[in-house]
Design a protein around this motif. Structure first.
Motif, PDB file in Angstrom:
ATOM      1  N   TYR A  88      -5.978   5.256  -8.538  1.00 17.16           N
ATOM      2  CA  TYR A  88      -4.885   6.164  -8.874  1.00 17.16           C
ATOM      3  C   TYR A  88      -3.570   5.655  -8.283  1.00 17.16           C
ATOM      4  O   TYR A  88      -2.532   5.625  -8.966  1.00 17.16           O
ATOM      5  N   VAL A  89      -3.617   5.233  -7.014  1.00 14.61           N
ATOM      6  CA  VAL A  89      -2.409   4.725  -6.356  1.00 14.61           C
ATOM      7  C   VAL A  89      -1.907   3.472  -7.058  1.00 14.61           C
ATOM      8  O   VAL A  89      -0.701   3.291  -7.257  1.00 14.61           O
ATOM      9  N   ARG A  90      -2.810   2.591  -7.456  1.00 16.18           N
ATOM     10  CA  ARG A  90      -2.406   1.364  -8.163  1.00 16.18           C
ATOM     11  C   ARG A  90      -1.689   1.707  -9.472  1.00 16.18           C
ATOM     12  O   ARG A  90      -0.682   1.091  -9.810  1.00 16.18           O
ATOM     13  N   ILE A  91      -2.230   2.675 -10.195  1.00 16.38           N
ATOM     14  CA  ILE A  91      -1.641   3.046 -11.482  1.00 16.38           C
ATOM     15  C   ILE A  91      -0.249   3.645 -11.289  1.00 16.38           C
ATOM     16  O   ILE A  91       0.704   3.291 -11.994  1.00 16.38           O
ATOM     17  N   ILE A  92      -0.106   4.534 -10.304  1.00 17.86           N
ATOM     18  CA  ILE A  92       1.174   5.216 -10.083  1.00 17.86           C
ATOM     19  C   ILE A  92       2.228   4.254  -9.543  1.00 17.86           C
ATOM     20  O   ILE A  92       3.377   4.246 -10.002  1.00 17.86           O
ATOM     21  N   THR A  93       1.856   3.439  -8.575  1.00 20.84           N
ATOM     22  CA  THR A  93       2.844   2.616  -7.875  1.00 20.84           C
ATOM     23  C   THR A  93       3.056   1.243  -8.497  1.00 20.84           C
ATOM     24  O   THR A  93       4.091   0.621  -8.274  1.00 20.84           O
ATOM     25  N   GLY A  94       2.060   0.752  -9.229  1.00 18.22           N
ATOM     26  CA  GLY A  94       2.158  -0.594  -9.772  1.00 18.22           C
ATOM     27  C   GLY A  94       1.744  -1.679  -8.802  1.00 18.22           C
ATOM     28  O   GLY A  94       1.816  -2.881  -9.128  1.00 18.22           O
ATOM     29  N   MET A  95       1.307  -1.306  -7.606  1.00 19.67           N
ATOM     30  CA  MET A  95       0.862  -2.312  -6.638  1.00 19.67           C
ATOM     31  C   MET A  95      -0.415  -2.989  -7.108  1.00 19.67           C
ATOM     32  O   MET A  95      -1.312  -2.332  -7.622  1.00 19.67           O
ATOM     33  N   ARG A  96      -0.507  -4.287  -6.894  1.00 17.93           N
ATOM     34  CA  ARG A  96      -1.719  -5.019  -7.233  1.00 17.93           C
ATOM     35  C   ARG A  96      -2.604  -5.154  -6.000  1.00 17.93           C
ATOM     36  O   ARG A  96      -2.974  -6.260  -5.582  1.00 17.93           O
ATOM     37  N   ILE A  97      -2.934  -4.035  -5.419  1.00 18.14           N
ATOM     38  CA  ILE A  97      -3.788  -3.992  -4.232  1.00 18.14           C
ATOM     39  C   ILE A  97      -4.959  -3.072  -4.548  1.00 18.14           C
ATOM     40  O   ILE A  97      -4.768  -1.918  -4.946  1.00 18.14           O
ATOM     41  N   CYS A  98      -6.166  -3.572  -4.379  1.00 24.93           N
ATOM     42  CA  CYS A  98      -7.357  -2.790  -4.737  1.00 24.93           C
ATOM     43  C   CYS A  98      -7.656  -1.689  -3.732  1.00 24.93           C
ATOM     44  O   CYS A  98      -8.143  -0.628  -4.092  1.00 24.93           O
ATOM     45  N   ASP A  99      -7.398  -1.938  -2.449  1.00 26.34           N
ATOM     46  CA  ASP A  99      -7.715  -0.963  -1.409  1.00 26.34           C
ATOM     47  C   ASP A  99      -6.417  -0.483  -0.764  1.00 26.34           C
ATOM     48  O   ASP A  99      -6.030  -0.916   0.314  1.00 26.34           O
ATOM     49  N   THR A 100      -5.749   0.436  -1.442  1.00 33.61           N
ATOM     50  CA  THR A 100      -4.417   0.852  -1.016  1.00 33.61           C
ATOM     51  C   THR A 100      -4.434   1.741   0.230  1.00 33.61           C
ATOM     52  O   THR A 100      -3.422   1.877   0.911  1.00 33.61           O
ATOM     53  N   THR A 101      -5.579   2.365   0.542  1.00 32.64           N
ATOM     54  CA  THR A 101      -5.663   3.221   1.725  1.00 32.64           C
ATOM     55  C   THR A 101      -6.320   2.528   2.903  1.00 32.64           C
ATOM     56  O   THR A 101      -6.615   3.162   3.922  1.00 32.64           O
ATOM     57  N   ALA A 102      -6.549   1.233   2.795  1.00 36.63           N
ATOM     58  CA  ALA A 102      -7.220   0.490   3.858  1.00 36.63           C
ATOM     59  C   ALA A 102      -6.469   0.615   5.177  1.00 36.63           C
ATOM     60  O   ALA A 102      -5.237   0.542   5.223  1.00 36.63           O
TER      61      ALA A 102
ATOM     62  N   ILE B 250       3.239  10.058  -5.586  1.00 37.10           N
ATOM     63  CA  ILE B 250       4.183  10.400  -6.656  1.00 37.10           C
ATOM     64  C   ILE B 250       5.606  10.371  -6.114  1.00 37.10           C
ATOM     65  O   ILE B 250       6.516   9.819  -6.732  1.00 37.10           O
ATOM     66  N   LYS B 251       5.780  10.925  -4.922  1.00 40.89           N
ATOM     67  CA  LYS B 251       7.100  10.900  -4.295  1.00 40.89           C
ATOM     68  C   LYS B 251       7.499   9.468  -3.950  1.00 40.89           C
ATOM     69  O   LYS B 251       8.663   9.077  -4.107  1.00 40.89           O
ATOM     70  N   LEU B 252       6.531   8.664  -3.473  1.00 41.52           N
ATOM     71  CA  LEU B 252       6.823   7.260  -3.187  1.00 41.52           C
ATOM     72  C   LEU B 252       7.340   6.547  -4.426  1.00 41.52           C
ATOM     73  O   LEU B 252       8.312   5.796  -4.372  1.00 41.52           O
ATOM     74  N   LYS B 253       6.676   6.786  -5.536  1.00 41.75           N
ATOM     75  CA  LYS B 253       7.064   6.136  -6.789  1.00 41.75           C
ATOM     76  C   LYS B 253       8.468   6.560  -7.218  1.00 41.75           C
ATOM     77  O   LYS B 253       9.297   5.722  -7.595  1.00 41.75           O
ATOM     78  N   ILE B 254       8.746   7.860  -7.138  1.00 42.07           N
ATOM     79  CA  ILE B 254      10.059   8.360  -7.537  1.00 42.07           C
ATOM     80  C   ILE B 254      11.149   7.793  -6.623  1.00 42.07           C
ATOM     81  O   ILE B 254      12.184   7.302  -7.081  1.00 42.07           O
ATOM     82  N   ASP B 255      10.892   7.833  -5.310  1.00 44.98           N
ATOM     83  CA  ASP B 255      11.866   7.305  -4.355  1.00 44.98           C
ATOM     84  C   ASP B 255      12.075   5.813  -4.553  1.00 44.98           C
ATOM     85  O   ASP B 255      13.179   5.290  -4.381  1.00 44.98           O
TER      86      ASP B 255
END
Length: 266
Positions: free
Chosen positions: A168-182, A252-257
């Motif tokens: 979900y985080v990858r889709i929203i933010t566009g980051m190419r990181i598989c484990d975004t909460t690591a 979502i806020k991260l993406k908007i900001d």
């Protein structure tokens, strides 16, 4: 127990004044709250590694005596083991920010995040270090998902929740990181000193996402290093629904900001 088996410094200014650096270029920051079952074992394991690391424990007033155990070990591991004691539970994010600032003030080249409970194998510290120091990356992430799903002893519901949260985080933010909460991460001094740490707002698992998102927006070279994550055997997990909720809605806020915020480029 899992298979992986000086003086107290109070206040950031006094710590900087009293610190005599060892030849180690690396420090591992370990936040603790009620980790008496694990803290001595994790410290001794890290100090047994072939690569020399220092350790900074950030303890949030553990009533079980975690800090006392660390302070006793500091007499044995002088100039390698340090502690900052804080009053009450102030959150994972603020603990790491405190540790990051201390590490930068004392000129460590490589700064690590690691849990106290052996869910992160200390042997993997060397892999993360090499990903930055040898391969030239700015951030190395100990990833549970870059080569499949490498999680042991978690309930299936939590595995699914964590895996799809990262997607979900990858889709929203566009980051190419598989484990975004690591939470097993190595930062270079160059990257960490370029991040405006006082502007990092999240305290729970969203903190991990925000740090990676910030590095991504700054153009940092980020590498995911595959690890096997093993659920804690001793002690109590600090995960709860509010922390997870912050991560889900915070992105979502991260993406908007991120659409308007200026990020310093490395």
């Amino acid at each position: 127990m899992s298979e992986f088996e000086n003086n107290n410094i109070e206040g950031n200014k006094s710590q900087s004044d009293n610190l005599i650096k060892t030849k180690s270029d690396s420090i591992v920051i370990i936040p603790t709250y009620n980790e008496k079952e694990n803290i001595e074992n994790i410290i001794r394991y890290v100090f047994s590694l072939p690569k020399e690391f220092c350790i900074l424990v950030i303890d949030d007033g553990s009533p079980d005596g975690t800090a006392n155990i660390v302070k006793k070990l500091m007499k044995e591991f002088t100039q390698r083991l340090y502690i900052i004691e804080r009053e009450g539970k102030q959150g994972l994010g603020t603990a790491y920010i405190t540790g990051f600032k201390w590490a930068l003030e004392n000129n460590y080249g490589y700064i690590f995040e690691m849990d106290a409970d052996f869910s992160h194998n200390p042997d993997d510290l060397i892999k993360l270090y090499n990903a930055c120091s040898v391969e030239g990356n700015d951030m190395a992430v100990g990833s549970r998902y870059v080569s499949g799903v490498n999680v042991v002893n978690w309930p299936m519901s939590r595995v699914i929740m964590s895996y799809f949260a990262s997607k979900y985080v990858r889709i929203i933010t566009g980051m190419r990181i598989c484990d975004t909460t690591a939470g097993f991460v190595c930062y270079t001094n160059k990257l960490l000193s370029s991040i405006e740490l006082d502007k990092i707002r999240f305290k729970g698992y969203a903190f991990q996402i925000e740090m990676k998102f910030t590095a991504y927006k700054m153009g940092a070279k980020i590498k995911e290093v595959p690890i096997i994550f093993i659920n804690r055997v001793l002690g109590v997990s600090k995960m709860n629904s509010s922390i997870f909720g912050e991560a889900v809605f915070g992105v979502i806020k991260l993406k908007i900001d991120g659409l308007t915020k200026h990020y310093t480029k490395l």
